[in-house]
Design an enzyme around this catalytic site. Sequence first.
Site, mmCIF file in Angstrom:
data_model
loop_
_atom_site.group_PDB
_atom_site.id
_atom_site.type_symbol
_atom_site.label_atom_id
_atom_site.label_comp_id
_atom_site.label_asym_id
_atom_site.label_seq_id
_atom_site.Cartn_x
_atom_site.Cartn_y
_atom_site.Cartn_z
ATOM 1 N N ASP A 68 0.947 -1.284 -0.075
ATOM 2 C CA ASP A 68 -0.072 0.037 -0.016
ATOM 3 C C ASP A 68 0.837 1.110 -0.011
ATOM 4 O OD1 ASP A 68 0.935 -0.574 2.474
ATOM 5 O OD2 ASP A 68 -1.117 -0.800 3.412
ATOM 6 N N ASN A 137 -7.788 -2.817 14.020
ATOM 7 C CA ASN A 137 -9.295 -2.955 13.635
ATOM 8 C C ASN A 137 -9.103 -4.287 12.887
ATOM 9 O OD1 ASN A 137 -8.246 -1.986 11.426
ATOM 10 N ND2 ASN A 137 -9.582 -0.202 11.258
ATOM 11 N N HIS A 139 -7.159 -4.724 10.092
ATOM 12 C CA HIS A 139 -7.024 -4.583 8.769
ATOM 13 C C HIS A 139 -5.618 -5.130 8.369
ATOM 14 C CE1 HIS A 139 -5.071 -0.389 9.375
ATOM 15 N NE2 HIS A 139 -3.995 -1.103 9.446
ATOM 16 N N GLU A 144 -9.681 -2.322 5.328
ATOM 17 C CA GLU A 144 -10.381 -1.872 6.327
ATOM 18 C C GLU A 144 -11.660 -2.865 6.530
ATOM 19 O OE1 GLU A 144 -8.792 -0.185 8.412
ATOM 20 O OE2 GLU A 144 -8.322 2.002 7.901
#
Length: 252
Positions: A68, A137, A139, A144
């Site tokens: 990313d 979370n 990810h 996400e």
Amino acid sequence: MIKIYYSKNKEEAGMKAARCVAEIVNRKKNAVLGLATGSSPEDMYLELAAMYQRGEVSFRDVRSINLDEYIGLDKNHDQSYAYFMRHHLFDKVDIDIKNTYLPNGLEADYEYECRRYDELFNSLGGVDVQVLGIGLNGHIGFNEPSDSFTVGTSAVRLTDSTIKANSRFFESETDVPTMAFSMGIGQIMEAKKIILLANGEAKAEILERALFGPVTPKVPASILRFAKDVEVYADEKALSVILEKHSENVIR
Ligand code: F6R
């Protein structure tokens, strides 16, 4: 199949992960490495650079593709992932920078950049080992929590939790880019082998949910349970909940 390896601290976890990557590169000189940024793989990169210095591994023919990149940051911005990779690995080993790939954070045509990255990904002919961290979370990459699993590269809006977590690298929370290009879950799952790194107490709960809870796009990392070959290198703190509930699954 997931193997969870215990490490006393993050340095040990990084060292074990580095050995695993080096073994793959030593077996296949032109291996394709799928790489991640963030604090989780820092010790692994440090050890890989040290192994290179000691003549134990060479990256001369290796190709790499990163998960990313922040949208809006130039590759020379000190918080861009391109900069991170040069600083932590590429400038310290003999990899040919032309064989290292990240999304172009400055491409304004998101659709174009995503398809370009997908084509690039396909042209590499498969990732031999994909390195991952896990977000608070759940990810992986910047995929996400969502109602479905993404397949290919997409432009994603970062959640408040991710922006908050990543603000530690920026002067203020408002400086954190709100979007990123990220390889999709489908692409991550294609890797021949996956290494997941996790350190620190803050990761303990989500790591347990990802590795032992239901497989759901609400916890993107939970999909790894369907991957063929996953090795988790985590320190004692990140493993604390797993050690409490499923200690028989941890390899010491
Ligand atoms: C970074 C990436 C992210 C991080 C995750 C954990 O390339 O893809 O998924 O791995 O946000 O970040 P750290 O390691 O900083 O806790």
